[in-house]
Write an enzyme that holds these catalytic residues in place. Structure first.
Site, PDB file in Angstrom:
ATOM      1  N   ARG A 125       0.825  -1.221   0.000  1.00 35.62           N
ATOM      2  CA  ARG A 125       0.000   0.000   0.000  1.00 35.62           C
ATOM      3  C   ARG A 125       0.854   1.264   0.000  1.00 35.62           C
ATOM      4  NH1 ARG A 125      -4.357  -0.800   4.672  1.00 35.62           N
ATOM      5  NH2 ARG A 125      -2.573  -1.746   5.697  1.00 35.62           N
ATOM      6  N   ASP A 147     -14.214   1.014  -2.777  1.00 35.62           N
ATOM      7  CA  ASP A 147     -13.691   2.194  -3.472  1.00 35.62           C
ATOM      8  C   ASP A 147     -13.491   1.894  -4.941  1.00 35.62           C
ATOM      9  OD1 ASP A 147     -10.840   1.425  -3.996  1.00 35.62           O
ATOM     10  OD2 ASP A 147     -10.771   1.358  -1.816  1.00 35.62           O
ATOM     11  N   LYS A 180     -14.310   6.452  -1.951  1.00 41.30           N
ATOM     12  CA  LYS A 180     -13.720   6.549  -0.611  1.00 41.30           C
ATOM     13  C   LYS A 180     -12.586   7.564  -0.620  1.00 41.30           C
ATOM     14  CE  LYS A 180     -10.423   3.582   1.021  1.00 41.30           C
ATOM     15  NZ  LYS A 180      -9.828   2.280   1.366  1.00 41.30           N
ATOM     16  N   ASP A 228     -13.227  -6.752  -1.069  1.00 41.49           N
ATOM     17  CA  ASP A 228     -12.041  -5.888  -1.033  1.00 41.49           C
ATOM     18  C   ASP A 228     -10.801  -6.778  -1.073  1.00 41.49           C
ATOM     19  OD1 ASP A 228     -10.626  -3.545  -1.021  1.00 41.49           O
ATOM     20  OD2 ASP A 228     -11.333  -2.836   0.923  1.00 41.49           O
ATOM     21  N   THR A 239     -12.691   0.751   6.405  1.00 37.77           N
ATOM     22  CA  THR A 239     -13.217   0.824   5.033  1.00 37.77           C
ATOM     23  C   THR A 239     -14.414  -0.108   4.879  1.00 37.77           C
ATOM     24  OG1 THR A 239     -10.964   1.235   4.242  1.00 37.77           O
ATOM     25  CG2 THR A 239     -12.577   0.477   2.609  1.00 37.77           C
TER      26      THR A 239
HETATM   27  C1  R5P Z   1      -7.213   0.241   0.433  1.00 37.17           C
HETATM   28  O1  R5P Z   1      -7.359   0.889  -0.587  1.00 37.17           O
HETATM   29  C2  R5P Z   1      -7.481  -1.226   0.549  1.00 37.17           C
HETATM   30  O2  R5P Z   1      -8.038  -1.761  -0.599  1.00 37.17           O
HETATM   31  C3  R5P Z   1      -8.384  -1.520   1.725  1.00 37.17           C
HETATM   32  O3  R5P Z   1      -9.668  -1.024   1.477  1.00 37.17           O
HETATM   33  C4  R5P Z   1      -7.860  -0.889   2.979  1.00 37.17           C
HETATM   34  O4  R5P Z   1      -6.478  -0.989   3.030  1.00 37.17           O
HETATM   35  C5  R5P Z   1      -8.434  -1.529   4.203  1.00 37.17           C
HETATM   36  O5  R5P Z   1      -7.894  -0.902   5.340  1.00 37.17           O
HETATM   37  P1  R5P Z   1      -8.789  -0.699   6.622  1.00 37.17           P
HETATM   38  O6  R5P Z   1      -9.420  -2.042   6.928  1.00 37.17           O
HETATM   39  O7  R5P Z   1      -7.822  -0.271   7.692  1.00 37.17           O
HETATM   40  O8  R5P Z   1      -9.801   0.355   6.326  1.00 37.17           O
END
Ligand code: R5P
Length: 292
Positions: free
Chosen positions: A93, A166, A189, A216, A224
């Site tokens: 990331r 997102d 998002k 996701d 998220t």
């Molecule tokens: C980010 O763009 C990834 O696809 C996930 O949506 C994100 O990293 C999830 O992180 P968290 O669970 O801390 O919101």
């Protein structure tokens, strides 16, 4: 060929060895009192193509070091080729300098993987496909979303609406929809780069009285996913499943997602844990064919 199930993926490594019909070399591992990792291969790898299965979920840094130690040791002991299967690739990331002065973490991790003796790498649902182009060794990323969707279809979710939290993950919703067939969409998002706080733009979804699966790549803190689940419930969804390839589920992630209204959290054994109900072993076995 030989498989080394690394300390972070013992179960998955054994399944991959079984699927390939080859021997698994056991690894002795422990931590020294000061926290350093100890690694010892308990079998011969001389002249072999070696597949190391080692995910790099938390504790990421320790699992990365173990991967480097395994790859270098296999090479030192005469492995002909080392293929690393790293289902969850840590630091993917941080593929940009979002703020001035930040480390470009994934680039450093890539260089270290290559320097440790890894000749090719297989990963799953990498955060951004652009990262793959930065490797100098052959590399590929496969998606576990169709496997997760098949699992849900068999559990009665055929016709469910597929949602991604997102826009960047819309391909995941599309893949889910190719199996479930109930239509798909993506939310918008935004993440505050300093606080890490996530916001989702409100949107009307055609899910009144219907089942929804939110797909996701990963769930970390659950922020998220909880927002996407909450919005689906607000739009009248009946059952909502929170699905991902890499269920890191740190801190209160599970509670947050369930409190938002999810009926279930479904992940894969890319990251072992109580919600890792779908095995990615068959996907890895198939995906290794052109890397070996
Ligand atoms: C980010 O763009 C990834 O696809 C996930 O949506 C994100 O990293 C999830 O992180 P968290 O669970 O801390 O919101």
């Amino acid at each position: 060929m030989i498989v080394i199930p690394g300390p972070s993926s013992p179960g998955l490594g054994e399944k991959v060895a079984e699927g390939l019909g080859v021997e698994a070399v056991p690894v002795e591992h422990r931590l020294f009192p000061d926290g350093e990792s100890y690694i010892r291969l308990k079998g011969s790898v001389r002249g072999e193509e070696v597949v190391i299965v080692q995910t790099t979920s938390p504790p990421q840094d320790r699992h990365l070091i173990q991967l480097f130690l395994l790859a270098r040791t296999a090479k030192d002991y005469g492995a002909e080729k080392v293929v690393a299967v790293v289902p969850y690739l840590a630091y993917a990331r941080q593929d940009k300098r979002f703020l001035e002065g930040e480390a470009l973490s994934i680039d450093v991790v890539i260089r270290l993987i290559e320097a440790s003796g890894v000749d090719a790498l297989l990963t799953l649902d990498i955060h951004s496909p652009d990262v793959l182009e930065r490797f100098r060794i052959p590399v590929k990323s496969l998606s576990a979303i169709p496997l997760i969707a098949e699992h849900l279809k068999a559990k009665g979710f055929e016709g469910a609406f597929s949602l991604s939290p997102d826009k960047g993950a819309i391909e995941l919703a599309k893949m889910g929809d190719a199996v479930l067939g109930g239509g798909y969409d993506a939310l918008e998002k935004a993440r505050d780069r300093r606080t890490g706080e996530v916001r989702t733009r409100e949107k009307r979804l055609p899910v009144e009285g219907r089942d929804v699966v939110v797909f996701d790549d990963m769930i970390s803190t659950g922020g998220t996913m909880a927002l996407a689940v909450g919005l689906a419930k607000k739009c009248g969804a009946r059952r909502v499943v929170a699905a991902c390839t890499h269920p890191l589920l740190v801190g209160r992630a599970v509670e947050r997602i369930l409190e938002a209204g999810a009926d279930e959290i479904v992940g894969t054994d890319s990251v072992p844990g109580p919600h890792s109900v779908v095995s990615v072993a068959p996907l890895i076995v198939e995906g290794l064919s052109d890397l070996l």
